[in-house]
Write an enzyme that holds these catalytic residues in place. Structure first.
Site, PDB file in Angstrom:
ATOM      1  N   HIS A  80       0.874  -1.183   0.000  1.00  0.00           N
ATOM      2  CA  HIS A  80       0.000   0.000   0.000  1.00  0.00           C
ATOM      3  C   HIS A  80       0.910   1.232   0.000  1.00  0.00           C
ATOM      4  O   HIS A  80       1.676   1.430  -0.940  1.00  0.00           O
ATOM      5  CB  HIS A  80      -0.925  -0.107   1.219  1.00  0.00           C
ATOM      6  CG  HIS A  80      -2.053   0.870   1.279  1.00  0.00           C
ATOM      7  ND1 HIS A  80      -2.438   1.646   0.209  1.00  0.00           N
ATOM      8  CD2 HIS A  80      -2.899   1.200   2.301  1.00  0.00           C
ATOM      9  CE1 HIS A  80      -3.460   2.410   0.579  1.00  0.00           C
ATOM     10  NE2 HIS A  80      -3.759   2.167   1.839  1.00  0.00           N
TER      11      HIS A  80
ATOM     12  N   HIS B 153      -2.608  -2.272  -9.670  1.00  0.00           N
ATOM     13  CA  HIS B 153      -3.549  -1.662  -8.734  1.00  0.00           C
ATOM     14  C   HIS B 153      -4.806  -2.509  -8.696  1.00  0.00           C
ATOM     15  O   HIS B 153      -5.218  -3.056  -9.718  1.00  0.00           O
ATOM     16  CB  HIS B 153      -3.897  -0.229  -9.187  1.00  0.00           C
ATOM     17  CG  HIS B 153      -4.455   0.601  -8.090  1.00  0.00           C
ATOM     18  ND1 HIS B 153      -5.778   0.557  -7.749  1.00  0.00           N
ATOM     19  CD2 HIS B 153      -3.862   1.456  -7.239  1.00  0.00           C
ATOM     20  CE1 HIS B 153      -5.976   1.373  -6.743  1.00  0.00           C
ATOM     21  NE2 HIS B 153      -4.841   1.926  -6.403  1.00  0.00           N
TER      22      HIS B 153
ATOM     23  N   ASP C  74       2.597   5.444  -6.835  1.00  0.00           N
ATOM     24  CA  ASP C  74       3.870   5.335  -6.123  1.00  0.00           C
ATOM     25  C   ASP C  74       5.075   5.207  -7.039  1.00  0.00           C
ATOM     26  O   ASP C  74       6.212   5.274  -6.582  1.00  0.00           O
ATOM     27  CB  ASP C  74       3.836   4.114  -5.183  1.00  0.00           C
ATOM     28  CG  ASP C  74       2.966   4.381  -3.976  1.00  0.00           C
ATOM     29  OD1 ASP C  74       2.965   5.524  -3.512  1.00  0.00           O
ATOM     30  OD2 ASP C  74       2.285   3.454  -3.527  1.00  0.00           O
TER      31      ASP C  74
END
Ligand code: ACO
Length: 430
Positions: A267, A306, A362
């Site tokens: 995460h 994702h 990210d």
């Protein structure tokens, strides 16, 4: 067209009509499907909530196939271009963009809550010099609950508002103090003349100067990154916030739980892992070999994939643009070339195409953070600060939703049937 689903239970031959509302059936409606009167009734089994909506929400909309993200209906691209983090936080929390007066009031109230109790410094001082910043943040946010006893009044709107000011105001202070502790630097106190991100940079990087002046490009870049990270509907940490908050604990304890969920490498910890991965790859020419290893099952391409986006994460697109602006001030981070090469090769590779794996938020954020001078283990902390507004918005929505109760999933028990206790002398070696 009838908005219902007819199912036939082949065990009994009976048919049932289940209502469909907003594209969903109620799992509770399945309970009427039984083989006998004393039967518990049918449940749905959905590990990791792959296809279960746990709430209705009016905060964030994502269309993962099309790569769309909107807060309260506003496209993320427009907010990133025109809004500020604090304005966006207001939007998430209160549902509408603020008027000028509302914004001034909101910014004022968040800003006057940036100071933390002096004792909190003692907690931070107690951590070892090389403690992970996220571990320290999780613990000190939890500790805040002991300072604000009124936070337990979660059904008092005024109290919720106060805790919201405090949490959004104090998260950057905690984060900055935690960072300075790892560096052995004296804590730098908030400067309320500066913007939210300007002050954060001040608390992080102020040295001996009387007044810290943030670089306006870096200040704005961080603000945009904060907008992009502010909410993302029912992700792992938001689910933790709602689930822990559903026990009616105070919001500091619930935010600590959410931040703990964010800490994980799958995460919010992924941005840290991306940097470690890029550093390990080292040079562009080693990218094909790394991709081969990922395809062979030796680890993941961090920052890719994702649960919801099966297309390019719209936040990653914006971040790529922010990177260019930041590099004009800081100089280009050489890891960017490795990241671009990874993306190029992965997006042409059947393994990634078939699984619809694209860069997520990210993938590029860590490269920017590193160029701005943040150590790698501070990255998840930089995620937790802006996500606090999303967590608080989702928490309040959950509390005010009359359909919500304490979150408590069912299980499918596959363990041993009843058996009798065996004395220790009679037990056989396994
Ligand atoms: N690299 C290589 N293969 C991957 C990756 C990856 N990053 N992500 C998924 N896959 C593969 C899986 O191995 C699986 O392959 P299989 O069908 O052959 O078994 C397939 O793609 C589907 O992946 P799942 O793990 O089932 O997808 P899920 O929705 O459960 O996971 C997750 C999503 C956790 C984000 C995953 O893609 C991942 O681990 N990515 C790397 C970590 C990361 O970047 N996390 C940040 C997410 S964004 C955020 O939290 C802010």
């Amino acid at each position: 067209m009838k908005n219902s689903l007819t199912v036939t239970d082949n065990r009994t031959g009976k048919s049932y009509e289940l209502a469909i509302q907003n594209g969903a059936i109620r799992a509770g409606d399945l309970r009427q499907i039984k083989v006998a009167e004393d039967d518990f009734g049918l449940m749905s089994y959905d590990p990791a909530f792959m296809n279960t909506a746990s709430c209705t929400s009016r905060i964030t909309f994502i269309d993962g196939d099309k790569g769309i993200l909107r807060y309260r209906g506003y496209p993320i691209e427009e907010l990133a271009e025109k809004s500020t983090y604090l304005e966006t936080a207001y939007l998430l929390l209160y549902g509408e963009l603020p008027t000028k007066a509302e914004l001034e009031d909101w910014v004022y109230n968040v800003t006057i809550h940036t100071i933390i109790h002096e004792n909190i410094k003692k907690f931070i001082d107690g951590f070892h010099y090389d403690a992970h910043p996220m571990g320290m943040l999780v613990s000190t946010v939890a500790a805040l609950s002991t300072y604000y006893r009124d936070a337990k009044s979660i059904f008092d709107g005024e109290s919720r508002r106060r805790q919201t000011y405090r949490l959004i105001g104090k998260m950057p202070t905690l984060a900055a103090f935690v960072y300075r502790h790892t560096r052995g630097m004296p804590y730098a106190y908030p400067d309320n003349d500066l913007s939210y991100t300007g002050n954060f940079l001040n608390m992080l990087f102020k040295m001996t100067e009387v007044k810290y002046q943030p670089d306006p490009i870096l200040e704005r870049a961080l603000d945009v990154l904060f907008i992009l990270h502010a909410d993302h509907e029912q992700n792992c940490s938001t689910n933790a916030m709602r689930s822990v908050g559903s026990s009616h604990v105070d919001p500091y304890s619930a935010v600590a739980a959410a931040a703990a969920a964010l800490y994980g490498p799958l995460h919010g910890g992924a941005n840290e892992e991306v940097l470690r991965m890029l550093t390990e790859i080292g040079t562009k020419d080693r990218v094909p070999e790394f991709i081969k290893r990922v395809k062979g099952g030796e680890g993941l391409l961090m920052g890719f994939g994702h649960r919801v986006y099966k297309n390019y994460d719209p936040r990653a697109k914006i971040i790529k643009r922010v990177a260019d602006q930041v590099f004009e001030v800081t100089g280009r981070n050489p890891l960017l070339d490795i990241a671009l090469e990874l993306e190029r090769i992965a997006l042409e590779d059947d393994y990634f195409i078939k699984r619809k794996l694209y860069p997520n938020v990210d993938f590029y954020s860590g490269i920017i953070y590193q160029a701005m001078g943040f150590p790698v283990d501070v990255f998840p902390v930089l995620f937790a600060i802006p996500r606090t507004s999303g967590w608080m918005a989702q928490w309040e929505e959950m509390l005010l939703d009359s359909e919500q109760k304490i979150a408590r999933p069912r299980q499918v028990y596959l363990g041993s049937p009843q058996r009798s206790y065996v004395g220790i002398d009679q037990r056989k070696a396994r």
